[in-house]
Design a protein around this motif. Sequence first.
Motif, PDB file in Angstrom:
ATOM      1  N   ARG A 257      -0.631   1.496   9.789  1.00 58.72           N
ATOM      2  CA  ARG A 257      -0.848   1.696   8.240  1.00 58.72           C
ATOM      3  C   ARG A 257      -0.251   3.433   8.175  1.00 58.72           C
ATOM      4  O   ARG A 257       0.238   3.532   7.244  1.00 58.72           O
ATOM      5  N   LEU A 258      -0.648   4.350   9.091  1.00 56.25           N
ATOM      6  CA  LEU A 258      -0.250   5.528   9.055  1.00 56.25           C
ATOM      7  C   LEU A 258       1.147   5.857   8.951  1.00 56.25           C
ATOM      8  O   LEU A 258       1.916   6.368   8.312  1.00 56.25           O
ATOM      9  N   VAL A 259       2.105   5.029  10.131  1.00 55.88           N
ATOM     10  CA  VAL A 259       3.439   5.167  10.343  1.00 55.88           C
ATOM     11  C   VAL A 259       4.285   4.238   9.544  1.00 55.88           C
ATOM     12  O   VAL A 259       5.318   4.829   8.684  1.00 55.88           O
ATOM     13  N   ALA A 260       3.775   2.935   9.738  1.00 55.66           N
ATOM     14  CA  ALA A 260       4.681   1.970   9.082  1.00 55.66           C
ATOM     15  C   ALA A 260       4.115   1.563   7.706  1.00 55.66           C
ATOM     16  O   ALA A 260       4.812   0.701   7.068  1.00 55.66           O
ATOM     17  N   GLY A 261       3.125   2.053   7.385  1.00 52.45           N
ATOM     18  CA  GLY A 261       2.488   1.458   5.989  1.00 52.45           C
ATOM     19  C   GLY A 261       1.926   0.127   6.024  1.00 52.45           C
ATOM     20  O   GLY A 261       1.801  -0.560   4.690  1.00 52.45           O
TER      21      GLY A 261
END
Length: 300
Positions: A51-55
Amino acid sequence: MEAMNDDLAALGARIDHTNELLQRMLAEVAKTPSTHAIFVDAGYLYAAAGRLVAGTEDRRAFDLDAEGLIDALIDKARSIFADSRLLRVYWYDGARRRIHTAEQQSIAELPDVKVRLGNLNANNQQKGVDSLIRTDLESLARHRAISDAALLGGDEDLVSAVEAAQGYGARVHLWGIEAPEGRNQAEPLLWEVDSQRTFDLDFFKPYVSRRTAAYDATAGSRPSREDVRFVGAQIAAKWLAARGRNSLSELLPGHPYLPGSVDQDLLVEAEGLLQYSLRGQADLRRALRDGFWDHLQTQY
């Protein structure tokens, strides 16, 4: 009176003997090095880092360089627990009928890593992982195998695992992943641990990549392990020429691990030379590091 004096003398001798034994025991304890272990709830890791990096939390939508990330976590623990040695990294994940996937098998083959599998139900939900973490934490703490535990997770069900380890004298340090908004770790868990630390986007960005054509590991010709090993040696030669032997002497004590920044630079440069993505290619990543280390050790 003489008998009383003899009794007092005998009592004094027993006290002196007991004190001597206690001093010996304390001396042995003082010589015993501290030991730490890292406990990774892979379900939390994939969801929060994705979620943080790739959404997205969908594992199918991004690649996680587990080997590189594990090395970065080991490196981080080495700096935090400076006077302690690593026992191992415990990696907890789910799998259908507890049968390793190819990715889990490659992680299990890494040095100093133990993969523990819970079940994965029809809704792709992990079952039994929290109880595995509790069992390992409690057992290691009870047998004095660890003095510190770094726990990367966020589920409230882990509170009992933390309490069990602390009950045997171990300190539990909660590691978390930055949330784009709100929190991704249960408050009762935050309250229970001995310390908290959150890793941000910059820490995880090198190890998570959204799946696109540019990073399709099946595209193009896959290089051989020897090709990748040779590239690792090439990069090591450039690294040594640029930084000198003083930097080499600082790097060698960490073998077989590389500092996170060096490892990431090695990966990026190798991918550029090979024109091939090594993300998620555990065997090729090992060959790359082997080539890098082989060259450096011949120069020492």
